[in-house]
Motif scaffolding. Structure first.
Motif, PDB file in Angstrom:
ATOM      1  N   PRO A 752       0.830  -1.219   0.000  1.00 48.86           N
ATOM      2  CA  PRO A 752       0.000   0.000   0.000  1.00 48.86           C
ATOM      3  C   PRO A 752       0.851   1.250   0.000  1.00 48.86           C
ATOM      4  CG  PRO A 752      -0.843  -1.593   1.584  1.00 48.86           C
ATOM      5  CD  PRO A 752       0.462  -2.129   1.094  1.00 48.86           C
ATOM      6  N   GLY A 753       0.323   2.280  -0.619  1.00 48.47           N
ATOM      7  CA  GLY A 753       1.090   3.508  -0.781  1.00 48.47           C
ATOM      8  C   GLY A 753       1.223   4.317   0.493  1.00 48.47           C
ATOM      9  N   GLU A 754       0.217   4.297   1.370  1.00 49.65           N
ATOM     10  CA  GLU A 754       0.264   5.132   2.570  1.00 49.65           C
ATOM     11  C   GLU A 754       0.271   4.240   3.812  1.00 49.65           C
ATOM     12  OE1 GLU A 754      -3.614   3.853   1.858  1.00 49.65           O
ATOM     13  OE2 GLU A 754      -2.457   5.172   0.547  1.00 49.65           O
ATOM     14  N   GLY A 755       1.063   4.640   4.788  1.00 52.44           N
ATOM     15  CA  GLY A 755       1.111   3.908   6.052  1.00 52.44           C
ATOM     16  C   GLY A 755       1.932   2.631   5.939  1.00 52.44           C
ATOM     17  N   VAL A 756       2.329   2.115   7.084  1.00 49.98           N
ATOM     18  CA  VAL A 756       3.113   0.873   7.132  1.00 49.98           C
ATOM     19  C   VAL A 756       2.460  -0.094   8.110  1.00 49.98           C
ATOM     20  CG1 VAL A 756       5.307   1.887   6.461  1.00 49.98           C
ATOM     21  CG2 VAL A 756       4.607   1.971   8.861  1.00 49.98           C
ATOM     22  N   ASN A 757       1.115  -0.034   8.179  1.00 51.86           N
ATOM     23  CA  ASN A 757       0.417  -0.841   9.177  1.00 51.86           C
ATOM     24  C   ASN A 757      -0.056  -2.173   8.615  1.00 51.86           C
ATOM     25  OD1 ASN A 757      -1.430   0.292   7.485  1.00 51.86           O
ATOM     26  ND2 ASN A 757      -2.911   0.824   9.083  1.00 51.86           N
ATOM     27  N   VAL A 758       0.731  -2.780   7.713  1.00 51.77           N
ATOM     28  CA  VAL A 758       0.378  -4.075   7.135  1.00 51.77           C
ATOM     29  C   VAL A 758       1.141  -5.163   7.870  1.00 51.77           C
ATOM     30  CG1 VAL A 758       0.382  -5.488   5.062  1.00 51.77           C
ATOM     31  CG2 VAL A 758      -0.047  -3.034   4.887  1.00 51.77           C
ATOM     32  N   SER A 759       0.407  -6.148   8.355  1.00 54.34           N
ATOM     33  CA  SER A 759       1.069  -7.270   9.031  1.00 54.34           C
ATOM     34  C   SER A 759       1.341  -8.415   8.066  1.00 54.34           C
ATOM     35  CB  SER A 759       0.215  -7.761  10.207  1.00 54.34           C
ATOM     36  OG  SER A 759      -1.070  -8.167   9.750  1.00 54.34           O
ATOM     37  N   ASP A 760       0.424  -8.687   7.159  1.00 48.84           N
ATOM     38  CA  ASP A 760       0.655  -9.721   6.155  1.00 48.84           C
ATOM     39  C   ASP A 760      -0.317  -9.527   5.005  1.00 48.84           C
ATOM     40  OD1 ASP A 760      -1.686 -10.442   7.347  1.00 48.84           O
ATOM     41  OD2 ASP A 760      -1.173 -12.548   7.648  1.00 48.84           O
ATOM     42  N   TYR A 761      -0.239 -10.422   4.029  1.00 52.21           N
ATOM     43  CA  TYR A 761      -1.101 -10.353   2.853  1.00 52.21           C
ATOM     44  C   TYR A 761      -1.814 -11.703   2.699  1.00 52.21           C
ATOM     45  CZ  TYR A 761       1.801  -6.314   1.749  1.00 52.21           C
ATOM     46  OH  TYR A 761       2.468  -5.121   1.799  1.00 52.21           O
ATOM     47  N   VAL A 762      -3.020 -11.645   2.150  1.00 49.16           N
ATOM     48  CA  VAL A 762      -3.797 -12.854   1.905  1.00 49.16           C
ATOM     49  C   VAL A 762      -4.021 -12.960   0.403  1.00 49.16           C
ATOM     50  CG1 VAL A 762      -5.922 -14.110   2.401  1.00 49.16           C
ATOM     51  CG2 VAL A 762      -4.921 -12.606   4.143  1.00 49.16           C
ATOM     52  N   VAL A 763      -3.551 -14.061  -0.176  1.00 52.59           N
ATOM     53  CA  VAL A 763      -3.726 -14.319  -1.605  1.00 52.59           C
ATOM     54  C   VAL A 763      -4.937 -15.238  -1.768  1.00 52.59           C
ATOM     55  CG1 VAL A 763      -2.705 -15.221  -3.706  1.00 52.59           C
ATOM     56  CG2 VAL A 763      -1.252 -14.067  -1.995  1.00 52.59           C
ATOM     57  N   HIS A 764      -5.946 -14.745  -2.494  1.00 55.44           N
ATOM     58  CA  HIS A 764      -7.135 -15.538  -2.778  1.00 55.44           C
ATOM     59  C   HIS A 764      -7.043 -16.056  -4.216  1.00 55.44           C
ATOM     60  CE1 HIS A 764      -9.737 -14.200   0.706  1.00 55.44           C
ATOM     61  NE2 HIS A 764      -8.731 -13.331   0.771  1.00 55.44           N
ATOM     62  N   TYR A 765      -7.337 -17.337  -4.410  1.00 54.76           N
ATOM     63  CA  TYR A 765      -7.355 -17.850  -5.777  1.00 54.76           C
ATOM     64  C   TYR A 765      -8.390 -18.962  -5.876  1.00 54.76           C
ATOM     65  CZ  TYR A 765      -4.390 -21.675  -4.036  1.00 54.76           C
ATOM     66  OH  TYR A 765      -3.891 -22.745  -3.347  1.00 54.76           O
ATOM     67  N   GLN A 766      -8.867 -19.148  -7.095  1.00 51.78           N
ATOM     68  CA  GLN A 766      -9.930 -20.127  -7.325  1.00 51.78           C
ATOM     69  C   GLN A 766      -9.965 -20.482  -8.802  1.00 51.78           C
ATOM     70  OE1 GLN A 766     -13.848 -19.325  -5.557  1.00 51.78           O
ATOM     71  NE2 GLN A 766     -14.766 -19.722  -7.555  1.00 51.78           N
ATOM     72  N   LYS A 767     -10.190 -21.763  -9.069  1.00 50.54           N
ATOM     73  CA  LYS A 767     -10.362 -22.214 -10.444  1.00 50.54           C
ATOM     74  C   LYS A 767     -11.772 -21.837 -10.911  1.00 50.54           C
ATOM     75  CE  LYS A 767     -10.792 -26.419 -13.199  1.00 50.54           C
ATOM     76  NZ  LYS A 767     -10.808 -27.896 -13.152  1.00 50.54           N
ATOM     77  N   VAL A 768     -11.868 -21.347 -12.160  1.00 50.32           N
ATOM     78  CA  VAL A 768     -13.162 -20.904 -12.687  1.00 50.32           C
ATOM     79  C   VAL A 768     -13.399 -21.572 -14.029  1.00 50.32           C
ATOM     80  CG1 VAL A 768     -13.122 -18.671 -11.521  1.00 50.32           C
ATOM     81  CG2 VAL A 768     -12.089 -18.881 -13.783  1.00 50.32           C
ATOM     82  N   ASP A 769     -14.657 -21.609 -14.412  1.00 46.52           N
ATOM     83  CA  ASP A 769     -15.031 -22.109 -15.730  1.00 46.52           C
ATOM     84  C   ASP A 769     -15.817 -21.029 -16.449  1.00 46.52           C
ATOM     85  OD1 ASP A 769     -17.496 -22.092 -14.494  1.00 46.52           O
ATOM     86  OD2 ASP A 769     -17.480 -24.258 -14.099  1.00 46.52           O
ATOM     87  N   ASN A 770     -16.407 -21.379 -17.548  1.00 48.98           N
ATOM     88  CA  ASN A 770     -17.123 -20.373 -18.338  1.00 48.98           C
ATOM     89  C   ASN A 770     -18.303 -19.781 -17.593  1.00 48.98           C
ATOM     90  OD1 ASN A 770     -15.398 -20.685 -20.501  1.00 48.98           O
ATOM     91  ND2 ASN A 770     -16.658 -22.276 -21.482  1.00 48.98           N
ATOM     92  N   THR A 771     -18.859 -20.518 -16.663  1.00 55.06           N
ATOM     93  CA  THR A 771     -20.007 -20.021 -15.897  1.00 55.06           C
ATOM     94  C   THR A 771     -19.561 -19.139 -14.750  1.00 55.06           C
ATOM     95  OG1 THR A 771     -21.278 -21.987 -16.469  1.00 55.06           O
ATOM     96  CG2 THR A 771     -22.047 -20.684 -14.592  1.00 55.06           C
ATOM     97  N   SER A 772     -18.615 -19.629 -13.958  1.00 51.31           N
ATOM     98  CA  SER A 772     -18.179 -18.889 -12.770  1.00 51.31           C
ATOM     99  C   SER A 772     -17.187 -17.786 -13.084  1.00 51.31           C
ATOM    100  CB  SER A 772     -17.557 -19.858 -11.760  1.00 51.31           C
ATOM    101  OG  SER A 772     -16.434 -20.523 -12.341  1.00 51.31           O
ATOM    102  N   MET A 773     -16.710 -17.718 -14.310  1.00 53.83           N
ATOM    103  CA  MET A 773     -15.700 -16.724 -14.683  1.00 53.83           C
ATOM    104  C   MET A 773     -16.215 -15.293 -14.491  1.00 53.83           C
ATOM    105  SD  MET A 773     -13.693 -16.343 -18.300  1.00 53.83           S
ATOM    106  CE  MET A 773     -12.960 -17.976 -18.095  1.00 53.83           C
ATOM    107  N   HIS A 774     -17.528 -15.096 -14.652  1.00 54.25           N
ATOM    108  CA  HIS A 774     -18.071 -13.737 -14.601  1.00 54.25           C
ATOM    109  C   HIS A 774     -18.532 -13.349 -13.206  1.00 54.25           C
ATOM    110  CE1 HIS A 774     -17.968 -13.456 -18.995  1.00 54.25           C
ATOM    111  NE2 HIS A 774     -18.436 -14.706 -19.018  1.00 54.25           N
ATOM    112  N   GLU A 775     -18.330 -14.204 -12.223  1.00 55.11           N
ATOM    113  CA  GLU A 775     -18.704 -13.882 -10.855  1.00 55.11           C
ATOM    114  C   GLU A 775     -17.582 -13.107 -10.174  1.00 55.11           C
ATOM    115  OE1 GLU A 775     -19.591 -17.526  -8.936  1.00 55.11           O
ATOM    116  OE2 GLU A 775     -21.433 -17.917 -10.082  1.00 55.11           O
ATOM    117  N   THR A 776     -17.985 -12.172  -9.323  1.00 51.78           N
ATOM    118  CA  THR A 776     -17.012 -11.397  -8.555  1.00 51.78           C
ATOM    119  C   THR A 776     -17.274 -11.672  -7.087  1.00 51.78           C
ATOM    120  OG1 THR A 776     -16.961  -9.685 -10.246  1.00 51.78           O
ATOM    121  CG2 THR A 776     -16.101  -9.102  -8.081  1.00 51.78           C
ATOM    122  N   LEU A 777     -16.380 -12.419  -6.463  1.00 46.65           N
ATOM    123  CA  LEU A 777     -16.551 -12.824  -5.067  1.00 46.65           C
ATOM    124  C   LEU A 777     -15.480 -12.176  -4.215  1.00 46.65           C
ATOM    125  CD1 LEU A 777     -17.203 -16.635  -5.625  1.00 46.65           C
ATOM    126  CD2 LEU A 777     -18.906 -14.824  -5.358  1.00 46.65           C
TER     127      LEU A 777
END
Length: 1454
Positions: A752-777
């Motif tokens: 992040p550009g402002e502040g240094v109050n980050v303890s860690d990061y969470v990477v989210h990932y998921q396999k998608v197909d033609n149906t679920s590709m257009h979902e935003t979760l």
């Protein structure tokens, strides 16, 4: 700020919701509406505490009025479980404990019961009561809103001794009053806090509950902070409010605080639904909780310890189980007292410690503290039910390392024995010895004491000075000169002049003590450190003299810039000391005094310092914090909307800019959220689930729906936004990925550009197909936690497509995803795939027609706050192969030029500098079928009463697809045009001609349609009157007024306007009122006066009135003032009219009597001459359409072929004779010539007999009789004479005169001939001897023959001239009407006494104009400046209309 869809500030709820906002709203609205809605009332319920002994039956009474069909429930509060337990419902027991029952008088009740009961009384019976039954019981009615009363039961053990019989009944009443929470009266507190007297009704719980405060709450808005503070009474009601699920943002009233609604957006939050619970907690807490401890004092003992002391609370002190001392470190300072630059200062790390003290103690020592550190100390009283609010906070500094407060104080030197001195000198009076002879009490002396001791004044003050001169000290302390004599001890006597010295006795005695050497000297080493914006620390050392005798010190400081410059004193302090509550960027002056048992010592030197600037501090803080305005600028928010891009935006700006900035609301919301997930805060602060998406910067529904649902929570959300910027981590940026191999990916991103109050990061990932590709979760199937800015994802499926995003995290929460990666696991030579924004969503058809469709959508859920986003809209019909692409910047767009009744496929992508997002969902939209425009007749409001000058509203409704263009026409004029189906137009200042209203609609399909409506416009009468009417005595005259009015007026003639004397129908008066033909709102009122006499002359008044006004207009009758009346009969006789035609020769010519007699046709020339009466009526005849060949009749001259004129134009000509009879003058009379010299004569004449008063100008024509050029001259004058100059000596001239006005002219007079000699004039008109009669007759016959020949020749010549196209330029005859052409005299100003003449040149028989070189000054002359005017030739139109002979004077060219 961010909910700009607010167009109207949130209204306060009902009555007290308006004023107490969150504190009183819902509860008060219920209380105040009791009588209106007949809600249940517990006003008579018994809420006094109930005390029973163990084993007895307990009866708790609840009285409920107007219960209606609601149900009574008895409940008991369970403090440990923070809940209530239902005991009974109605008269039925619910609990399994059979000891509980309800007594109530109902139809099924036992009438033999010994317990008195009534229909409104519900008694809870607890048989064989136990100590565990003690507690709070709630009598509750399940109405809307719910009504409750609280009852306290105390079950006493029988082991307790009974109360003493000597108990004072008043004490019991006080105890009873204390336990009755509904009687909680905090008026004294309100008065102490300066609550206005009109608002003291809110300082009583009973008055609030009953709605009898006697004041509109909005009038007490400014007093509510003090009222709420007094109502809470120092008790901490927050635990109860938490138990009742009141969100933290609404718990301010539970703490005795009140957040007033201001223009700041953060004060606009909704707490009305929790008002009842809040007030119930306060009512309960007043009864159970202790008040806060009093008189808290903190004293620094050592570098690591502080001593804290307090006094016990006032209320419920006997229930206290312990005291809790909260110690919070605010800031640690440099122990070496060296001020470090702000950039090198250690960060302020605060920590809080709580120390518990038994209730029997009121002092404690806090140990293990940090040296030279500022601490804030508060004390709380705690009992089994809860706690008080913290006492007022006290700040103190621990000592610097190595220092310790001295616990021993040295003995001060003894005072000299002044009393012995006085006794030795013979002073025996007790008052003098005890007061004036005691330096410690001398400052208490009064005037009476001086008067009593005056005889011993010399000895008294001599002893007080102890042989020393204290004058320097007294002078330094500001004593007057007279009083300084007391400081020397040399006082001979005391008189009244010394009375003023009493006010300085304190300074006097202090100088005495200083002179005795018993006071400490000034503190040393006074200096200031740690200067901040609002405080500074002052240090000093003990005095050099008697420093060991100092008990404490007094600090004095002042603001140098203030007007009064008075010092503020802080007594009983020790070094170091914190000067608090200072103003930033301000100069202060401070000094210190030491105090011992004898008094105050010398003051230290003055120290000045300047506090730090708060503006600079704020800028430093802002530089390190999230800048929401910078985000809006980067997101390309319009400049006009930037005032809304602030956490402190004003509601007034929101209302002003809502319509302008609505389309950019998503930018404001994104920047407000700052890429942080504020959902937890919003949930904690009571934001409903439907609005939680806003806390993530996302709009799920349309702006209108979102506004309707979430407006009350705008302040809740804004506060969470601002709070989260300092706590939550910002979003990551520059996320990108590459395929490592067929089963793994490498991710990289920027923190992040402002502040240094980050303890860690969470990477989210998921396999998608033609149906679920257009979902935003917001959460994907797999998560990986990493601490760095890179991550490797392994064990992925080959050739599968994945969604990946990263959020930052710290203990307070997480950021939002700023972008998402869509990547397929296919090795591509290390090519990086950039994360892009998520796709737009929620596509919808906002509006549609036959030829266009408006599509709206919501911005991407995942995007960086400051990212500039544009959109690419794709659309095509089902019959097309390729998409049409449109680039837009807003979240809606109208697609135009579509085909009717056609299906279209539409989707949208978001475009940023990182690339294009995935496509949104696909939308199928139909255009409407095309229908021709149909318009309904216009609707006008008010329907039946449109008044002139008022306003009317016109509604045009049109149908058709596509939407038609509606045009509004009023009386044929286009007023407004708009493409719509419903067009409402307000017309102001309606005029009476706006009676025809038409609505016209056209949509390009079919035939346009128009619908009209005629309306009636009511207006007061308007009268047009004939003015002055001239008549001759004996005539019948008709006075006429035209009235324009709606509705039809009452019309009447008055003879006298002041007396309103009406003219009565009958006799010589004939009154008629009638509608004008083809005019709906116009009327004619006529008054005919028969055989008018002098008595009838005067003013008459036409009066008309209707419901909207009245009008009166004067009309007048005047007798024609003529010297003689034209006798038509005599004229006919003189003209030899045949006897059979004399029937027409009455007083006025009656042509109807002879028009059907053929034998009279030859006499028509004679009759016309008599009817013309010497006036030239040709202008009127021309307007009536009389042809040129008949115009000579209009001036009484004969015509050649009279039959056509007789048959066709006699009536028109006679009408002109009648019209001009009173308007046109007759010919001048008695024309004569007087000699002036051989070249000048004076032509004189008398005014006309007919209408002389109408003459405005005379015109004189003259010429040489035998001149071959036939040149003529003319002159105009308003006098009855004209001087003719430049005549030839001996030449013969002929001259004629005619009179004229703006209406027309008279005929020419008979020519008069004269010859100019040296001293005489020979006039042909004077040869009247008898012998000339035959010659004259012969001359007349010859003249007639010559005239006839000239006329015939002229006609032939004119016909040939027209064919040749040539006009003659010679000849002027006085009978030629070119002299008589009419002019418009509407604006003529006639010069007085004009007698200049000018030559007439180029005159012809057909009226060619006089040359401008002649200098003729015609009719149009200015009053002050007379410019030359030029007569011009008649236009072709005039020639065709008037003929060759013209119709009056030639028109004058300006």
């Amino acid at each position: 700020m961010f909910l700009i869809f607010v167009s109207i500030e949130r209204k306060r709820n009902f009555n007290l919701c308006a004023s107490l906002n969150k504190a009183f709203a819902g509860f008060m609205s219920a209380a105040l509406s009791t009588e209106l809605e007949r809600l249940p009332s517990m006003r008579d319920s018994l809420t006094n505490p109930v005390h029973v002994y163990e084993g007895d039956d307990a009866l708790i009474t609840c009285v409920v009025r107007d219960i209606g069909e609601n149900t009574i429930m008895w409940k008991k509060e369970d403090r440990e479980r923070h809940s209530t337990r239902v005991l009974t419902a109605g008269d039925k027991r619910v609990t399994a404990d059979k000891r509980f029952a309800v007594l109530h008088d109902s139809s099924a009740s036992d009438e033999t019961s010994d317990v008195p009961s009534g229909g409104d009384v519900w008694v809870l019976v607890i048989k064989n009561a136990k100590p565990s039954d003690s507690g709070i019981y709630v009598c509750e009615v399940n109405s809307n809103p719910i009504v409750r009363s609280f009852h306290k039961l105390s079950v006493l053990s029988k082991a307790l001794l009974p109360p003493s019989n000597t108990t004072d009944p008043s004490q019991y009443e006080e105890q009873k009053q204390q336990f009755s929470s509904r009687n909680h009266n905090y008026t004294d507190c309100c008065v102490g806090r300066n609550v206005s007297s009109n608002c003291l009704g809110f300082c009583n719980i009973q008055s609030i509950l009953e709605g009898s405060t006697g004041q509109d709450p909005e009038n007490c808005e400014g007093d509510f902070p003090s009222i709420v503070r007094c109502m809470a009474d120092g008790r901490n009601h927050v635990p109860c409010c938490i138990q009742e699920r009141v969100p933290d943002i609404c718990q301010d009233v539970c703490r005795g605080e009140y957040t007033a609604i201001t223009d700041n957006i953060k004060t606009h939050f909704s707490c009305s639904s929790y008002t009842e619970q809040t007030l119930a907690c306060i009512v309960e807490g007043i009864e159970l909780l202790p008040s806060p401890p009093q008189n808290v004092e903190v004293e620094a003992l050592t570098e690591k310890s502080l001593k804290v002391s307090w006094s016990i609370p006032v209320a419920n002190s006997e229930t206290i189980t312990n005291f809790a001392i909260n110690v919070t470190s605010l800031r640690s300072f440099d122990e070496h007292l060296i001020e470090l630059p702000s950039t090198q200062r250690p960060p302020a790390i605060t920590h809080t410690v709580q120390v518990k003290v038994p209730p029997s103690e009121n002092t404690t020592t806090l140990n293990n503290l940090n040296p030279f550190t500022m601490y804030e100390v508060t004390v709380i009283a705690v009992n089994t039910h809860g706690s008080s609010l913290p006492s007022y906070s006290v700040r103190s500094l621990t000592l610097t390392p190595g220092n310790m407060k001295s616990t021993k104080v040295g003995d001060a030197p003894q005072l000299p024995d002044i009393k012995s001195c006085c006794t030795k000198k013979g002073i025996a009076h007790k008052t003098c010895l005890n007061k004036l002879c005691d330096p410690a009490l001398a400052d208490t002396a009064e005037i009476t004491d001086l008067m009593i001791c005056a005889p011993w004044a010399t000895d008294t003050f001599s002893c007080l000075t102890n042989g020393l001169d204290h004058t320097p000290c007294c002078k330094a302390r500001g004593l007057p000169d007279l009083c300084q004599q007391l400081c020397t001890g040399n006082v001979s006597s005391i008189d009244f002049n010394y009375f003023k010295c009493l006010r300085y006795m304190g300074e006097y005695t202090n100088c005495l003590l200083q002179g005795y050497g018993v006071l400490p000297s000034a503190p040393t080493q006074v200096h200031i450190t740690n200067i901040e914006t609002e405080f500074a620390i002052i240090h000093w050392s003990t005095p050099k003299t008697l420093g060991d005798t100092v008990l404490h010190y007094n600090v004095h400081y002042r603001n140098v810039a203030t007007y009064d410059n008075e010092y503020k004193a802080i007594p009983k302090v020790h070094s170091p000391y914190i000067l608090e509550d200072l103003e930033s960027d301000t100069d202060y002056e401070v000094y210190v005094e030491a105090v011992n048992t004898h008094g105050v010592g010398m003051p230290s030197s003055r120290i000045t310092f300047r506090t730090e600037s708060k503006i600079i501090e704020e800028k430093i803080e802002e530089a390190a914090a999230y800048n929401v305005t910078a985000c809006c600028v980067e997101a390309d928010l319009s400049n006009v909307c930037l005032p809304l891009c602030s956490y402190n935006a004003n509601m007034s700006d929101i209302k002003l800019l809502a319509g302008v900035c609505g389309a950019e609301f998503h930018k404001l919301l994104r920047c407000g959220a700052g890429g942080r997930n504020h959902g937890a805060c919003c949930t904690r602060r009571g934001v409903p689930p439907a609005c939680l998406s806003l806390c993530s910067g996302v709009i799920v529904d349309s702006l209108l729906v979102t506004a309707t649902t979430c407006v009350p929570y705008i302040g809740n959300i804004a506060q969470c936004f601002e709070e989260g910027t300092g706590l939550l981590p910002g979003p990551v940026s520059e996320l990108h990925s590459t395929v490592v191999d067929e089963h793994s990916l490498l991710l990289e991103w920027e923190p992040p550009g402002e502040g240094v109050n980050v303890s860690d990061y969470v990477v989210h990932y998921q396999k998608v197909d033609n149906t679920s590709m257009h979902e935003t979760l917001l959460k994907l199937d797999h998560q990986v936690n990493v601490t760095g800015t890179t991550a490797t994802l392994t064990e992925l499926e080959a050739e599968a497509t994945y969604h990946i995003f990263v959020v930052s995290r710290n203990p307070h929460g997480t950021s939002l995803p700023s972008s998402i990666i869509v990547i397929k696991l296919v090795k591509a030579d290390g090519q990086w795939v950039k994360a892009v924004t998520s796709p737009p969503h929620s596509l919808a058809v906002a509006a549609h027609s036959a030829t266009w469709v408006t599509i709206s959508w919501q911005p991407p859920e995942f995007s960086h706050p400051s990212e500039q986003i544009t959109y690419r809209l794709y659309h095509k019909s089902t019959a097309e192969e390729n998409y049409h692409i449109i680039n837009v910047t807003l979240t809606s767009h109208m697609i135009i030029n579509l085909s009717p009744n056609t299906q279209y496929i539409i989707y949208v992508t978001a475009i940023t500098e990182k690339g294009a997002s995935m496509p949104s969902e696909t939308l199928i939209a139909w255009t409407d079928p095309a229908y021709p425009a149909f318009v309904e007749p216009p609707t006008v409001h008010p329907i039946n009463l449109v008044i002139e000058g008022s306003s009317m509203t016109i509604l045009c409704i049109a149908m058709g697809t596509p939407m038609p263009t509606i045009s509004l026409y009023i009386t044929g004029r286009l007023v407004r045009q708009e493409t719509t189906r419903h067009m409402v137009t307000v017309i102001h200042n309606v005029t009476r001609d706006m009676d025809q209203i038409s609505c016209y609609a056209d949509n390009g399909y079919g035939t346009p349609m128009q619908a009209s409506r005629r309306i009636t416009i009511s207006h007061p009468p308007h009268i047009q009157a004939s003015g002055i009417t001239m008549a001759a005595v004996g005539d019948s005259v008709t006075l006429e007024c035209k009235v324009d009015a709606q509705p039809e007026p009452k019309m009447i003639f008055w003879k006298n306007h002041e007396l309103r004397t009406p003219v009565i129908q009958g006799g010589k008066y004939d009154i008629k009122t009638m509608h004008m033909k083809d005019e709906e709102d116009k009327y004619v009122m006529q008054l005919t006066i028969k055989q008018i006499t002098e008595m009838d002359v005067g003013d008459y008044f036409c009066h008309a009135e209707n419901a909207f006004g009245n009008r009166t207009q004067a009309v007048s009758v005047r007798i024609r003032n003529v010297a003689a009346t034209h006798n038509v009969t005599q004229c006919c006789i003189e003209q030899n009219v045949t006897s059979s035609c004399m029937d027409a020769c009455s007083f006025y010519l009656d042509m109807d009597a002879v028009i059907d007699k053929p034998e009279c046709i030859n006499d028509f020339d004679k009759l016309m001459k008599c009817a013309a009466d010497g006036s030239d009526h040709r202008s009127c005849c021309t307007q009536w359409g009389v042809p040129r060949r008949c115009l000579d009749w209009c001036r009484g001259e004969p015509i050649l072929n009279s039959k056509i004129c007789v048959l066709s134009y006699t009536k028109q000509i006679m009408s002109c004779f009648h019209e001009g009879r009173e308007k046109l003058p007759g010919p001048p009379q008695n024309v004569r010539v007087e000699y002036i010299d051989s070249h000048s004569v004076n032509v004189l004449w008398d005014p006309p007999i007919k209408n002389p008063h109408t003459v405005e100008l005379y015109r004189v024509f003259w010429r040489l009789v035998d001149a071959q050029g036939r040149t003529g001259q003319k002159g105009d004058t308003s006098e009855t004479h004209l001087k003719i100059s430049d005549l030839k000596d001996g030449a013969t001239y002929e001259c004629v005169v005619k009179a004229g006005n703006s209406k027309g002219t008279s005929t020419l007079t008979e020519p008069i001939k004269f010859t100019v000699g040296e001293k005489y004039i020979t006039s042909a008109a004077n040869h009247t001897d008898d012998g000339s009669h035959v010659g004259v007759a012969v001359a007349i016959v010859l003249a007639l023959v010559v005239v006839a020949a000239i006329v015939i020749a002229a006609i032939w010549f004119m016909r040939n001239k027209k064919m040749l196209g040539v006009k003659n330029s010679n000849g002027v005859a006085f009978e030629n009407p070119s002299y008589l052409r009419e002019v418009n005299m509407d604006h003529i100003q006639v010069p007085q006494g004009q007698s200049d003449s000018a030559a007439v040149s180029n005159g012809t028989a057909n009226g060619i104009s006089v040359s401008s070189a002649s200098g003729v000054q015609g009719w149009k002359n200015e009053a002050l400046h007379v410019p030359a005017a030029t007569e011009v030739n008649p236009t072709l139109y005039e020639e065709l209309k008037l003929g060759q002979d013209g119709a009056g004077f030639k028109r004058l060219k300006p």
